[in-house]
Motif scaffolding. Structure first.
Motif, PDB file in Angstrom:
ATOM      1  N   GLY A  60       0.784  -1.223   0.000  1.00 44.74           N
ATOM      2  CA  GLY A  60       0.000   0.000   0.000  1.00 44.74           C
ATOM      3  C   GLY A  60       0.816   1.271   0.000  1.00 44.74           C
ATOM      4  N   ILE A  62       2.714   4.609  -1.298  1.00 44.46           N
ATOM      5  CA  ILE A  62       2.308   5.658  -2.237  1.00 44.46           C
ATOM      6  C   ILE A  62       3.563   6.404  -2.690  1.00 44.46           C
ATOM      7  CG2 ILE A  62       0.956   7.769  -2.531  1.00 44.46           C
ATOM      8  CD1 ILE A  62      -0.787   6.718  -0.146  1.00 44.46           C
ATOM      9  N   ASP A  64       5.117   9.738  -4.469  1.00 47.61           N
ATOM     10  CA  ASP A  64       4.925  11.126  -4.884  1.00 47.61           C
ATOM     11  C   ASP A  64       6.196  11.554  -5.603  1.00 47.61           C
ATOM     12  OD1 ASP A  64       4.550  13.825  -5.242  1.00 47.61           O
ATOM     13  OD2 ASP A  64       3.873  14.220  -3.192  1.00 47.61           O
ATOM     14  N   SER A  73       5.602   6.898   0.706  1.00 55.36           N
ATOM     15  CA  SER A  73       4.923   7.056   1.987  1.00 55.36           C
ATOM     16  C   SER A  73       3.846   5.992   2.144  1.00 55.36           C
ATOM     17  CB  SER A  73       4.312   8.455   2.102  1.00 55.36           C
ATOM     18  OG  SER A  73       3.317   8.651   1.107  1.00 55.36           O
ATOM     19  N   HIS A  74       3.221   5.989   3.319  1.00 57.77           N
ATOM     20  CA  HIS A  74       2.148   5.052   3.622  1.00 57.77           C
ATOM     21  C   HIS A  74       1.138   5.775   4.500  1.00 57.77           C
ATOM     22  CE1 HIS A  74       0.044   1.458   5.120  1.00 57.77           C
ATOM     23  NE2 HIS A  74       0.511   0.865   4.033  1.00 57.77           N
ATOM     24  N   PRO A  75      -0.163   5.476   4.322  1.00 65.19           N
ATOM     25  CA  PRO A  75      -1.157   6.163   5.158  1.00 65.19           C
ATOM     26  C   PRO A  75      -0.946   5.937   6.642  1.00 65.19           C
ATOM     27  CG  PRO A  75      -2.218   5.041   3.311  1.00 65.19           C
ATOM     28  CD  PRO A  75      -0.787   4.608   3.306  1.00 65.19           C
ATOM     29  N   ASP A  76      -0.374   4.809   7.009  1.00 61.12           N
ATOM     30  CA  ASP A  76      -0.130   4.502   8.422  1.00 61.12           C
ATOM     31  C   ASP A  76       1.352   4.650   8.738  1.00 61.12           C
ATOM     32  OD1 ASP A  76      -2.862   3.764   8.715  1.00 61.12           O
ATOM     33  OD2 ASP A  76      -2.403   1.757   7.933  1.00 61.12           O
ATOM     34  N   PHE A 104       9.533   6.681   3.443  1.00 57.30           N
ATOM     35  CA  PHE A 104       8.636   6.553   4.592  1.00 57.30           C
ATOM     36  C   PHE A 104       9.163   7.312   5.800  1.00 57.30           C
ATOM     37  CE2 PHE A 104       8.574   2.758   1.932  1.00 57.30           C
ATOM     38  CZ  PHE A 104       7.242   2.732   1.534  1.00 57.30           C
TER      39      PHE A 104
END
Length: 330
Positions: A60, A62, A64, A73-76, A104
Motif C-alpha cells: 500500500g 504511495i 509522490d 509514503s504510507h497512510p499509516d 517513509f
C-alpha cells in the motif's frame, strides 16, 4: 544466498520492448543481462542483494514523484522495528550519490542535490506528458522518477553502475505501477539508430566520453524524427572552437576528456545534425549542491577544489560550470 534473479526485475521491460516493436533490442539485452549476472557477476553483488532483500515489505505504499525528494509514503506510520529494518537496508546500499529520496520518513540526503538540476532544466523542456524517454547515465534513477512525475508515458534509464541499479530497485519495489525502468548497460550497448524515443536526456556524461561527437551521434540515433535532446555537461568560458582537455585529472576525476565552451558545444551539435541547439542554463556547481553527507561519506566537491582559490580545481583548472543545451532531431 540465492543467485540474483534478474529476470524477475527485467522481464517486464523486456516484454515492453518486444510489444513496442523493439524485439531485437530485447533479445540483445537478454544476452547482455545473462552475461552480466549469470556468467560474470560483480564481487559486491551478494552484499548489495542482501541489503535489498532485507528491506521490509510495505504493502500500500504511495509514490509522490513531484517533490524535491522522491517520496515514498504510507497512510499509516511505520512501527519502530520496520523503520529500523528499512534504514539498515538502505544504509547497506551506501554511498547514495544522486537524489534526494524519502523512504517513509527516512530521508536520504544524497551527495548531489539532483533536484536543483531538475529545477533548472524542467522549465525549458517540452511537455513530457505521454512521451517515451531515455535517460543516459541516469545514476540511481532520480531524474527518471521526476520525468515520470511530469507525465511521461515510459522512462528507461541506462547506467552500468550496479550499485545504482540496486538503489533504483529499492525505490522501485515501493513505487507501484510507475512506468520507469533502469537497465544496467552502457550507451554503446544499445542498438544503433533505434529512433524510438521522443526525448533523450544525457546529463553529466559528455565529458566522460573520449569522442564527444560520437556520443552526440549515438544520442541522435535514439530519437524519433522531431525528438528532443536534453544535454547537460561541464563547460568552460571561451570562444567558439575552444575546448579544455585536462592533462590528467579534472577535480580528481580521471575520466574527463573535453570541456568545451558553450559556442563550441553549439557547433558540435550543429555539425552532428541537430536543429536549433540553444543554451538554456549555465550554472556554477557549488559545495551546497555537491557535498559529503551522512549517506555519502567519501570525499566530495570541497575536497576537489583549490583550498586557497575555490574558483579553481585542485589541479588549477576553472571550477565546475555546467550548461544545459536543448536541441531537436530534424
Amino acid at each position: 544466498m540465492a543467485k540474483f534473479d534478474w529476470r524477475k526485475h527485467f522481464n517486464p521491460v523486456l516484454t515492453h520492448l518486444t510489444d513496442a516493436g523493439q524485439s531485437g533490442w530485447a533479445e540483445t539485452l537478454t544476452t547482455q543481462l545473462t552475461r552480466r549476472f549469470d556468467e560474470n557477476p560483480h564481487g559486491d553483488m551478494e552484499r548489495w542483494q542482501s541489503a535489498l532483500d532485507s528491506l521490509p515489505a510495505i504493502p500500500g505504499a504511495i509514490a509522490d514523484l513531484n517533490q524535491p525528494a522522491v517520496t515514498l509514503s504510507h497512510p499509516d506510520a511505520l512501527d519502530a522495528e520496520t523503520r529500523a529494518s528499512l534504514e539498515s537496508g538502505l544504509r547497506g546500499l551506501m554511498p547514495w550519490r544522486k537524489g534526494p529520496f524519502d523512504f517513509f520518513g527516512t530521508v536520504i540526503d544524497t551527495e548531489w542535490r539532483s533536484d536543483w538540476k531538475w529545477e533548472r532544466v524542467a522549465p525549458h523542456l517540452s511537455d513530457l506528458r505521454g512521451r517515451t524517454i531515455l535517460d543516459v547515465g541516469c545514476g540511481s534513477g532520480y531524474h527518471c522518477w521526476r520525468m515520470a512525475g511530469s507525465g511521461a508515458r515510459r522512462v528507461i534509464g541506462i547506467d552500468p553502475g550496479l550499485l545504482f541499479m540496486f538503489q533504483f530497485l529499492a525505490a522501485k519495489q515501493y513505487s507501484g505501477p510507475v512506468p520507469v525502468d533502469l537497465l544496467p548497460v552502457r550507451m554503446e550497448d544499445l542498438p544503433t539508430d533505434m529512433e524510438c524515443f521522443d526525448t533523450t536526456f544525457s546529463m553529466g556524461v559528455l565529458y566522460h566520453r573520449r569522442s564527444p561527437l560520437d556520443h552526440l551521434l549515438e544520442l541522435k540515433g535514439t530519437l524519433k524524427r522531431g525528438g528532443e535532446l536534453v544535454l547537460e555537461t561541464l563547460v568552460v568560458e571561451g570562444p567558439e572552437g575552444y575546448s579544455l582537455m585536462p592533462e590528467d585529472r579534472y577535480g580528481q576525476m580521471r575520466n574527463v576528456w573535453f570541456l568545451p565552451s558553450c559556442p563550441t558545444l553549439i557547433r558540435w551539435l550543429e555539425r552532428t545534425g541537430f536543429r536549433n541547439p540553444r543554451v538554456v542554463d549555465v550554472s556554477d556547481t557549488t559545495t551546497d549542491e555537491q557535498r559529503k553527507t551522512d549517506w555519502m561519506r567519501f570525499n566530495s566537491l570541497a575536497d576537489f577544489l583549490d583550498p586557497n582559490d575555490p574558483s579553481r580545481t585542485i589541479e588549477g583548472y576553472p571550477g565546475p560550470k555546467r550548461a544545459t543545451i536543448i536541441a531537436e532531431k530534424p
